[in-house]
Write a protein that holds these residues in place. Structure first.
Motif, mmCIF file in Angstrom:
data_model
loop_
_atom_site.group_PDB
_atom_site.id
_atom_site.type_symbol
_atom_site.label_atom_id
_atom_site.label_comp_id
_atom_site.label_asym_id
_atom_site.label_seq_id
_atom_site.Cartn_x
_atom_site.Cartn_y
_atom_site.Cartn_z
ATOM 1 N N HIS A 111 9.953 -11.109 11.435
ATOM 2 C CA HIS A 111 9.307 -12.061 12.339
ATOM 3 C C HIS A 111 8.702 -13.217 11.552
ATOM 4 O O HIS A 111 8.994 -14.391 11.810
ATOM 5 C CB HIS A 111 8.175 -11.390 13.129
ATOM 6 N N THR A 112 7.835 -12.860 10.620
ATOM 7 C CA THR A 112 7.028 -13.872 9.943
ATOM 8 C C THR A 112 7.816 -14.685 8.916
ATOM 9 O O THR A 112 7.571 -15.885 8.759
ATOM 10 C CB THR A 112 5.807 -13.212 9.279
ATOM 11 N N VAL A 113 8.748 -14.045 8.212
ATOM 12 C CA VAL A 113 9.576 -14.797 7.266
ATOM 13 C C VAL A 113 10.363 -15.866 8.012
ATOM 14 O O VAL A 113 10.495 -17.009 7.543
ATOM 15 C CB VAL A 113 10.519 -13.863 6.474
ATOM 16 N N ASP A 114 10.887 -15.526 9.190
ATOM 17 C CA ASP A 114 11.625 -16.536 9.959
ATOM 18 C C ASP A 114 10.717 -17.681 10.382
ATOM 19 O O ASP A 114 11.135 -18.849 10.350
ATOM 20 C CB ASP A 114 12.268 -15.916 11.201
ATOM 21 N N GLN A 115 9.489 -17.384 10.782
ATOM 22 C CA GLN A 115 8.573 -18.460 11.144
ATOM 23 C C GLN A 115 8.395 -19.431 9.982
ATOM 24 O O GLN A 115 8.451 -20.654 10.156
ATOM 25 C CB GLN A 115 7.220 -17.879 11.567
ATOM 26 N N VAL A 116 8.215 -18.895 8.787
ATOM 27 C CA VAL A 116 8.022 -19.741 7.606
ATOM 28 C C VAL A 116 9.278 -20.564 7.325
ATOM 29 O O VAL A 116 9.202 -21.777 7.084
ATOM 30 C CB VAL A 116 7.648 -18.885 6.378
ATOM 31 N N LEU A 117 10.438 -19.919 7.356
ATOM 32 C CA LEU A 117 11.686 -20.640 7.079
ATOM 33 C C LEU A 117 11.950 -21.722 8.114
ATOM 34 O O LEU A 117 12.451 -22.806 7.789
ATOM 35 C CB LEU A 117 12.861 -19.661 7.037
ATOM 36 N N SER A 118 11.614 -21.446 9.377
ATOM 37 C CA SER A 118 11.889 -22.420 10.441
ATOM 38 C C SER A 118 11.042 -23.672 10.290
ATOM 39 O O SER A 118 11.467 -24.764 10.677
ATOM 40 C CB SER A 118 11.651 -21.786 11.818
ATOM 41 N N TYR A 119 9.831 -23.532 9.739
ATOM 42 C CA TYR A 119 8.934 -24.684 9.624
ATOM 43 C C TYR A 119 8.965 -25.330 8.246
ATOM 44 O O TYR A 119 9.021 -26.559 8.123
ATOM 45 C CB TYR A 119 7.502 -24.267 9.954
ATOM 46 N N PHE A 120 8.948 -24.510 7.193
ATOM 47 C CA PHE A 120 8.854 -25.040 5.832
ATOM 48 C C PHE A 120 10.213 -25.159 5.145
ATOM 49 O O PHE A 120 10.328 -25.861 4.142
ATOM 50 C CB PHE A 120 7.953 -24.140 4.983
ATOM 51 N N GLY A 121 11.217 -24.435 5.617
ATOM 52 C CA GLY A 121 12.511 -24.434 4.951
ATOM 53 C C GLY A 121 12.580 -23.399 3.844
ATOM 54 O O GLY A 121 11.750 -22.495 3.753
ATOM 55 N N GLU A 122 13.562 -23.553 2.962
ATOM 56 C CA GLU A 122 13.787 -22.579 1.888
ATOM 57 C C GLU A 122 12.744 -22.748 0.787
ATOM 58 O O GLU A 122 12.516 -23.859 0.304
ATOM 59 C CB GLU A 122 15.187 -22.761 1.318
ATOM 60 N N PRO A 123 12.101 -21.661 0.359
ATOM 61 C CA PRO A 123 11.093 -21.770 -0.704
ATOM 62 C C PRO A 123 11.736 -22.024 -2.063
ATOM 63 O O PRO A 123 12.900 -21.676 -2.292
ATOM 64 C CB PRO A 123 10.406 -20.407 -0.670
ATOM 65 N N THR A 124 10.951 -22.614 -2.965
ATOM 66 C CA THR A 124 11.438 -22.822 -4.325
ATOM 67 C C THR A 124 11.306 -21.550 -5.156
ATOM 68 O O THR A 124 12.025 -21.354 -6.134
ATOM 69 C CB THR A 124 10.648 -23.951 -5.009
ATOM 70 N N ASN A 125 10.378 -20.675 -4.749
ATOM 71 C CA ASN A 125 10.167 -19.419 -5.464
ATOM 72 C C ASN A 125 9.469 -18.438 -4.542
ATOM 73 O O ASN A 125 8.738 -18.837 -3.630
ATOM 74 C CB ASN A 125 9.320 -19.646 -6.715
ATOM 75 N N THR A 126 9.675 -17.148 -4.788
ATOM 76 C CA THR A 126 9.059 -16.117 -3.959
ATOM 77 C C THR A 126 8.608 -14.951 -4.833
ATOM 78 O O THR A 126 9.341 -14.520 -5.729
ATOM 79 C CB THR A 126 10.053 -15.597 -2.887
ATOM 80 N N TYR A 127 7.394 -14.461 -4.578
ATOM 81 C CA TYR A 127 6.878 -13.284 -5.274
ATOM 82 C C TYR A 127 6.654 -12.161 -4.258
ATOM 83 O O TYR A 127 6.246 -12.411 -3.130
ATOM 84 C CB TYR A 127 5.567 -13.605 -5.998
#
Length: 337
Positions: free
Chosen positions: A175-191
């Protein structure tokens, strides 16, 4: 009219799909497939079938909605596409990136659509946060925290095996990862900080994902089964202020009470649910105020779906977003066993 059919007749279909599809007057639910009798009340005018071929053989049905366990998504989506049907797949979409790419390629080869059901893009709290960020009152964005907490220790304590597709991160971060991707796009890095608090071989019951964007903006997605007092739904920090939304979108709360979208006040926040905006304006004055929440409405997903299939508009949830989400979920679960 868009004629649709559901494969699956459980809680997901009857709580999170059907009430919202029914709000769109140009959508007609024609058939529902279930392998056995369901405890859910039958819908007038809908044909219930125990043979899935009754759906595939019906040429008037343009869209099949999969509301089934995650382990079945790939097989059933492929089967529906092979039978010439557009497909909406409940989240999480598939087990692997390879399966997802195969489904997207198959859909393209048949001039069909396959899409993941990301209804929580229309959560009230998420829509309100977007409005606050977009109006610029917080200044430059620095950090956003998203929390989806429970206090349900009995769930992990009663689960003595670990399976990826049933893990907390796979079934909730979708749910939440999609919300982030839909608004911010692809991250440059993820931990990733993903745990089995009760030990190896037990249920995954905690996750904390940090997604980084340009200018060191960090978006944190956190969730746990062991939060006696849950953290705020959203906390957003900028160079000039912050916004705190304590309570979540209320659509799920109302659905669990069988208070349905036909009610005018369905899912709508009361004043005690409003978030608090605190900021310094351009003249240096301090402000603290409540922000009336945006209205969440999962039926908007079905309206977008109708526009995609009937009006040739772009898919709301893109192939790239779906694949990136699966990559993140798989990376998050890679060390669990």
């Amino acid at each position: 009219m868009l004629n649709i059919a559901y494969i699956g007749n459980g809680k997901s279909a009857n709580r999170y799909h059907i009430p919202f599809a029914q709000k769109i007057k140009t959508i007609n639910i024609k058939k529902i497939y279930s392998r056995s009798d369901s405890s859910w009340e039958k819908i007038e005018g809908v044909e219930y079938v125990s043979d899935v071929n009754k759906i595939y053989e019906d040429k008037s049905i343009e869209l099949v909605v999969l509301s089934t366990p995650p382990s079945t998504h790939y097989k059933l989506a492929k089967e529906a596409l092979m039978n010439g049907k557009n497909v909406l797949v409940e989240k999480p979409f598939t087990d692997s990136v390879e399966e997802a790419k195969e489904l997207f390629d198959l859909a393209k080869s048949k001039n069909l659509m396959v899409q993941c059901y990301q209804n929580r893009r229309f959560d009230s709290d998420f829509l309100t946060v977007q409005k606050i960020i977009n109006n610029g009152v917080l200044g430059d964005l620095l950090e956003m925290e998203m929390h989806f907490d429970y206090f349900r220790p009995e769930v992990p304590e009663n689960t003595n095996i670990y399976t990826k597709l049933d893990s907390f991160v796979y079934t909730h971060a979708c749910h939440t990862v999609d919300q982030v991707l839909s608004y911010f796009g692809e991250p440059t890095n993820t931990y990733y900080d993903v745990k089995q608090i009760l030990g190896t071989g037990r249920m995954n019951d905690y996750f904390d994902l940090d997604l980084f964007y340009a200018n060191e903006v960090k978006v944190s997605i956190k969730s746990s089964y062991f939060r006696l007092k849950e953290r705020p739904s959203f906390v957003v920090y900028g160079t000039k202020g912050c916004f705190i939304k304590t309570t979540k979108d209320r659509q799920e709360e109302h659905l669990k009470q069988f208070y349905m979208p036909t009610n005018a006040d369905f899912g709508i926040d009361l004043p005690e649910h409003y978030g608090t905006l605190t900021y310094i304006d351009n003249e240096g004055s301090y402000h603290e105020e409540k922000v009336i929440s945006e209205v969440g409405d999962y039926s908007l997903f079905y309206q977008h779906l109708y526009d995609t299939l009937k009006n040739k508009k772009s898919q709301l949830v893109t192939e790239e977003e779906t694949i990136k989400q699966i990559e993140i979920l798989n990376a998050a679960t890679s060390r669990l066993s």
